[in-house]
Design an enzyme around this catalytic site. Sequence first.
Site, PDB file in Angstrom:
ATOM      1  N   SER A 149       0.865  -1.181   0.000  1.00 18.21           N
ATOM      2  CA  SER A 149       0.000   0.000   0.000  1.00 18.21           C
ATOM      3  C   SER A 149       0.901   1.230   0.000  1.00 18.21           C
ATOM      4  O   SER A 149       2.068   1.148   0.408  1.00 18.21           O
ATOM      5  CB  SER A 149      -0.845  -0.039   1.277  1.00 18.21           C
ATOM      6  OG  SER A 149      -1.333   1.243   1.585  1.00 18.21           O
ATOM      7  N   TYR A 162      -1.698  -0.782  10.263  1.00 22.20           N
ATOM      8  CA  TYR A 162      -1.661  -1.385   8.919  1.00 22.20           C
ATOM      9  C   TYR A 162      -0.358  -0.990   8.214  1.00 22.20           C
ATOM     10  O   TYR A 162       0.322  -1.830   7.615  1.00 22.20           O
ATOM     11  CB  TYR A 162      -2.888  -0.849   8.173  1.00 22.20           C
ATOM     12  CG  TYR A 162      -3.022  -1.196   6.714  1.00 22.20           C
ATOM     13  CD1 TYR A 162      -3.428  -2.466   6.310  1.00 22.20           C
ATOM     14  CD2 TYR A 162      -2.803  -0.224   5.724  1.00 22.20           C
ATOM     15  CE1 TYR A 162      -3.598  -2.762   4.960  1.00 22.20           C
ATOM     16  CE2 TYR A 162      -2.978  -0.517   4.379  1.00 22.20           C
ATOM     17  CZ  TYR A 162      -3.373  -1.784   3.999  1.00 22.20           C
ATOM     18  OH  TYR A 162      -3.546  -2.082   2.669  1.00 22.20           O
TER      19      TYR A 162
HETATM   20  P1  NAP Z   1     -10.400  -7.608   0.819  1.00 22.66           P
HETATM   21  O1  NAP Z   1     -11.445  -7.376  -0.193  1.00 22.66           O
HETATM   22  O2  NAP Z   1     -10.683  -7.300   2.237  1.00 22.66           O
HETATM   23  O3  NAP Z   1      -9.933  -9.151   0.698  1.00 22.66           O
HETATM   24  C1  NAP Z   1      -8.949  -9.611   1.590  1.00 22.66           C
HETATM   25  C2  NAP Z   1      -8.663 -11.073   1.291  1.00 22.66           C
HETATM   26  O4  NAP Z   1      -7.702 -11.514   2.261  1.00 22.66           O
HETATM   27  C3  NAP Z   1      -9.891 -11.942   1.393  1.00 22.66           C
HETATM   28  O5  NAP Z   1      -9.905 -12.895   0.359  1.00 22.66           O
HETATM   29  C4  NAP Z   1      -9.704 -12.620   2.736  1.00 22.66           C
HETATM   30  O6  NAP Z   1     -10.248 -13.933   2.691  1.00 22.66           O
HETATM   31  C5  NAP Z   1      -8.184 -12.721   2.831  1.00 22.66           C
HETATM   32  N1  NAP Z   1      -7.741 -12.882   4.210  1.00 22.66           N
HETATM   33  C6  NAP Z   1      -7.816 -11.976   5.225  1.00 22.66           C
HETATM   34  N2  NAP Z   1      -7.397 -12.533   6.368  1.00 22.66           N
HETATM   35  C7  NAP Z   1      -7.041 -13.822   6.070  1.00 22.66           C
HETATM   36  C8  NAP Z   1      -6.555 -14.906   6.837  1.00 22.66           C
HETATM   37  N3  NAP Z   1      -6.323 -14.794   8.166  1.00 22.66           N
HETATM   38  N4  NAP Z   1      -6.308 -16.078   6.208  1.00 22.66           N
HETATM   39  C9  NAP Z   1      -6.549 -16.211   4.887  1.00 22.66           C
HETATM   40  N5  NAP Z   1      -7.008 -15.222   4.107  1.00 22.66           N
HETATM   41  C10 NAP Z   1      -7.259 -14.045   4.706  1.00 22.66           C
HETATM   42  O7  NAP Z   1      -9.054  -6.823   0.457  1.00 22.66           O
HETATM   43  P2  NAP Z   1      -8.526  -6.196  -0.940  1.00 22.66           P
HETATM   44  O8  NAP Z   1      -8.953  -4.795  -0.968  1.00 22.66           O
HETATM   45  O9  NAP Z   1      -8.824  -7.107  -2.057  1.00 22.66           O
HETATM   46  O10 NAP Z   1      -6.953  -6.172  -0.631  1.00 22.66           O
HETATM   47  C11 NAP Z   1      -6.044  -7.110  -1.160  1.00 22.66           C
HETATM   48  C12 NAP Z   1      -4.620  -6.628  -0.846  1.00 22.66           C
HETATM   49  O11 NAP Z   1      -4.406  -5.345  -1.438  1.00 22.66           O
HETATM   50  C13 NAP Z   1      -4.358  -6.449   0.646  1.00 22.66           C
HETATM   51  O12 NAP Z   1      -3.061  -6.892   0.967  1.00 22.66           O
HETATM   52  C14 NAP Z   1      -4.486  -4.949   0.859  1.00 22.66           C
HETATM   53  O13 NAP Z   1      -3.736  -4.508   1.959  1.00 22.66           O
HETATM   54  C15 NAP Z   1      -3.953  -4.431  -0.462  1.00 22.66           C
HETATM   55  N6  NAP Z   1      -4.444  -3.071  -0.811  1.00 22.66           N
HETATM   56  C16 NAP Z   1      -5.770  -2.862  -1.132  1.00 22.66           C
HETATM   57  C17 NAP Z   1      -6.185  -1.583  -1.482  1.00 22.66           C
HETATM   58  C18 NAP Z   1      -7.620  -1.283  -1.868  1.00 22.66           C
HETATM   59  O14 NAP Z   1      -7.959  -0.118  -2.130  1.00 22.66           O
HETATM   60  N7  NAP Z   1      -8.494  -2.273  -1.948  1.00 22.66           N
HETATM   61  C19 NAP Z   1      -5.286  -0.512  -1.498  1.00 22.66           C
HETATM   62  C20 NAP Z   1      -3.949  -0.756  -1.155  1.00 22.66           C
HETATM   63  C21 NAP Z   1      -3.546  -2.042  -0.819  1.00 22.66           C
HETATM   64  P3  NAP Z   1     -11.097 -14.626   3.864  1.00 22.66           P
HETATM   65  O15 NAP Z   1     -11.735 -13.557   4.692  1.00 22.66           O
HETATM   66  O16 NAP Z   1     -12.044 -15.476   3.094  1.00 22.66           O
HETATM   67  O17 NAP Z   1     -10.091 -15.438   4.607  1.00 22.66           O
END
Ligand code: NAP
Length: 241
Positions: A149, A162
Amino acid sequence: MTSDPQNKPLAGRIALVTGASRGIGYATAKALGAAGAQVIAVARTVGGLEELDDEIKASGGSATLVPLDITDYDGLDRMGASLYERWGKLDILVANAGVLGVITPITHLEPKEWQTLLDVNLTANWRLLRSMDPLLRQSEDARAVFLSSSVGSKARAYWGGYAITKAGLEMMARTYALETQKTNTKVVIVNPGGTRTAMRAKAMPGEDPATLPSPDAQAQKILSIIQDPALESGAFVDLKN
Ligand code: NAP
């Protein structure tokens, strides 16, 4: 199904994605599967994984579902052993799973919340990398992708918990890039930027999600990075650019 290098450029490649049950991980796993990779999809939510499996099958691809909490560290080791037995290598690792925690002053974070952030975003990714490293070394041309991020390198008030885990993750990835310089593995840190997912909605509840790129759009960019022959190991790629 016979592989067509035009439509299935990743045929014969083994790709593991964590956090594949929704959001960016789901979309990336789907794109990898459609491109012909054998996808290993990891997350806790079985429903999301099954939906992904259906979509990958519909595109002519194949997935192996691994319902696992990535803080089950021994489970990560067992998964590594199973992958070794079945495929003997890993070509693409997408370390995507993560949690946001609570947006609050750093001194107000509850110890339990702090620990979860460290466990999921940092320690689990180190344990994952530790388990997958021998498999990546068996690949002729491996990629290890770490989702970070902007706050991993630029401090932002109230995002400290975070941000600290993402800063640690980035240092781990850069260290690994140096240590694998003479191998076939290339490491890349990706900042997806604001993307239309559940995590983003939690972080920015007032925002109109329609103004954000979709996970599918970001996944296509991640796929291009993975396939870029000129990718420099240890690079930081900002999908906003
Ligand atoms: P999201 O929609 O909240 O999805 C998060 C994923 O991580 C889900 O599939 C969840 O699956 C999995 N997860 C969380 N805890 C887990 C655990 N203990 N064991 C196994 N799986 C786990 O998040 P996203 O927005 O797609 O983000 C994906 C990545 O991009 C992250 O690393 C985030 O920090 C990064 N990011 C996102 C954004 C944004 O704007 N969306 C911006 C910057 C960075 P389950 O709950 O099914 O386990």
